[in-house]
Write an enzyme that holds these catalytic residues in place. Structure first.
Site, PDB file in Angstrom:
ATOM      1  N   GLU A 266      -0.758 -67.811  64.064  1.00  0.00           N
ATOM      2  CA  GLU A 266      -0.067 -66.594  63.637  1.00  0.00           C
ATOM      3  C   GLU A 266       0.573 -65.896  64.835  1.00  0.00           C
ATOM      4  OE1 GLU A 266       0.613 -65.456  60.750  1.00  0.00           O
ATOM      5  OE2 GLU A 266      -0.744 -66.475  59.379  1.00  0.00           O
TER       6      GLU A 266
ATOM      7  N   LYS B 233       4.460 -56.430  62.690  1.00  0.00           N
ATOM      8  CA  LYS B 233       4.173 -56.534  61.259  1.00  0.00           C
ATOM      9  C   LYS B 233       4.364 -55.190  60.570  1.00  0.00           C
ATOM     10  CE  LYS B 233       1.196 -58.333  57.727  1.00  0.00           C
ATOM     11  NZ  LYS B 233       0.081 -59.230  57.366  1.00  0.00           N
TER      12      LYS B 233
ATOM     13  N   ARG C 214      10.232 -58.938  54.110  1.00  0.00           N
ATOM     14  CA  ARG C 214       8.837 -59.227  54.435  1.00  0.00           C
ATOM     15  C   ARG C 214       8.529 -60.722  54.370  1.00  0.00           C
ATOM     16  NH1 ARG C 214       3.390 -55.872  52.666  1.00  0.00           N
ATOM     17  NH2 ARG C 214       1.927 -57.323  53.614  1.00  0.00           N
TER      18      ARG C 214
ATOM     19  N   ASN D 146       6.193 -64.955  56.575  1.00  0.00           N
ATOM     20  CA  ASN D 146       5.684 -66.247  56.121  1.00  0.00           C
ATOM     21  C   ASN D 146       6.279 -67.411  56.908  1.00  0.00           C
ATOM     22  OD1 ASN D 146       3.938 -65.422  53.972  1.00  0.00           O
ATOM     23  ND2 ASN D 146       5.740 -64.954  52.753  1.00  0.00           N
TER      24      ASN D 146
ATOM     25  N   ARG E 294      -9.539 -49.053  39.077  1.00  0.00           N
ATOM     26  CA  ARG E 294      -8.077 -49.013  39.258  1.00  0.00           C
ATOM     27  C   ARG E 294      -7.657 -48.478  40.630  1.00  0.00           C
ATOM     28  NH1 ARG E 294      -8.734 -47.394  33.825  1.00  0.00           N
ATOM     29  NH2 ARG E 294      -7.934 -48.967  32.371  1.00  0.00           N
TER      30      ARG E 294
ATOM     31  N   LYS F 149      -1.466 -56.702  51.705  1.00  0.00           N
ATOM     32  CA  LYS F 149      -1.489 -57.844  50.794  1.00  0.00           C
ATOM     33  C   LYS F 149      -2.929 -58.306  50.606  1.00  0.00           C
ATOM     34  CE  LYS F 149       1.578 -61.183  51.101  1.00  0.00           C
ATOM     35  NZ  LYS F 149       2.543 -62.166  51.656  1.00  0.00           N
TER      36      LYS F 149
END
Length: 361
Positions: free
Chosen positions: A182, A231, A245, A249, A118, A140
């Site tokens: 990117e 970022k 956020r 994308n 966990r 992420k």
């Protein structure tokens, strides 16, 4: 280490440093000793892929675990196998996972760390340009399903990220281009004064960015640090992607659809480059931007040597269907689009507009 740039990701008691510069990976042992998340670690599970010849020394007992090459590694089965291997190694909740590789490695290693016991601390050492400016920063993590990219995952912030620009010198040209897509994205997000202030170890760079110096004027470690700062500022304002956020994308909706379709031999950054040009086309058709702004997108992509043409054989119906499966598609098909006030997520876009933009590409 002299000359290393430090960018802090400001998340309160979960804040962490991103160290950028030649040889930054050699800071691993000291980072593990100094971070409150890893100071007591006795074991390090180093997750990497075959062919990544980057030496790391965590300064504690360690074992290396290889995952398969490419996107095929981003499967739930890989995470299960890693967690079983961690158990056999004796990794405990107080130990640490170290991801050494590109975005696939940091996504998989980060997700395994998030779910093993966990939650176990993780440190990333990204070895690609794409990994350093994007994938390894922000927490992420995740894997793919047959139905789409990154549909299973978790937000799990690292204890630190070490971006060693020395390792970029050996990357093949195509691997660098995979990062340039990117990089182009950050030109349109821009470096705000708040982001510039996150570069705490290089006053002159922070001042130049705060004064509006464009990313195109930067090279090497400075360019990587500037992208990380952009970022980091966005992540700090919206850690779990409930709003702002999503701007990170930009260009990814078509990019991900092309990757999922899987017939076009595209790296992630190459697909994102096509997606950036397409998003500009959609914004133009919706009257959000003018022809000059579309041309600016094309100039940035050209400057990085990126081919932003649609692949041959694209099925428009399939691509539009894939748009509907995108994680942002909560209020109908949603795109991050440029506009008079900058980038924003725009829901409920008419499929007819999307089809017309595809035809114009």
């Amino acid at each position: 280490m002299s000359g290393t740039l430090r960018v802090d990701v400001p998340l309160g008691d979960r804040s962490y440093p991103v160290l950028v510069g030649a040889g930054a990976r050699h800071e691993l042992a000291s980072v593990l000793r100094e971070s409150k998340l890893t100071a007591g670690a006795q074991r390090a599970a180093v997750v990497t892929q075959p062919g990544i010849d980057v030496d790391v020394d965590p300064g504690i007992g360690c074992e290396t675990f290889e995952i398969p090459d490419g996107e095929r590694a981003k499967e739930l089965s890989t995470v299960g196998e890693l967690c079983s291997a961690f158990t056999r190694f004796g990794l405990t909740r107080r130990d640490v996972v170290v991801g050494v590789g590109g975005g696939v490695v940091t996504d998989v290693a980060g997700f395994a760390a998030a779910v093993y016991h966990r939650g176990v601390a993780v440190v990333h050492i990204p070895t690609t340009l794409l990994g350093q400016i994007d994938a390894a920063v922000g927490g992420k993590t995740g894997v793919n399903l047959a139905e789409g990219k990154n549909l299973v995952g978790a937000f799990w912030q690292p204890a630190a990220v070490l971006c060693d620009t020395e390792v970029l010198d050996t990357l093949p040209e195509r691997e660098l281009r995979a990062g340039y897509g990117e990089l182009a994205k950050y030109h349109f997000i821009g470096c705000s004064p708040r982001a510039a202030r996150l570069i705490g170890s290089h006053r002159s760079l922070a001042q130049r960015l705060d004064g509006g110096e464009p990313l195109s004027s930067l090279e090497g470690a400075e360019l990587v640090a500037a992208c990380v700062a952009i970022k980091a500022e966005v992540v700090a304002s919206d850690e779990t992607e409930s709003g702002r956020r999503a701007l990170l994308n930009y260009g990814h909706t078509l990019g991900h659809a092309l990757e999922i379709a899987g017939r076009f031999d595209l790296r992630h950054g190459e697909a994102v480059a096509i997606g950036l040009r397409y998003a500009a086309m959609v914004a133009r058709l919706l009257g959000r931007i003018d022809d000059d702004r579309v041309a600016e997108h094309e100039r940035v992509l050209d400057a990085y040597g990126l081919d932003a043409s649609l692949p041959h054989g694209i099925d428009h119906d399939e691509i539009i269907e894939l748009f509907g499966r995108d994680k942002k598609a909560a209020g109908g098909i949603t795109f991050v689009l440029d506009g008079p006030d900058g980038l924003e997520a725009v829901p409920g876009i008419d499929p007819g507009v999307l089809r017309s933009a595809l035809e114009r590409m």
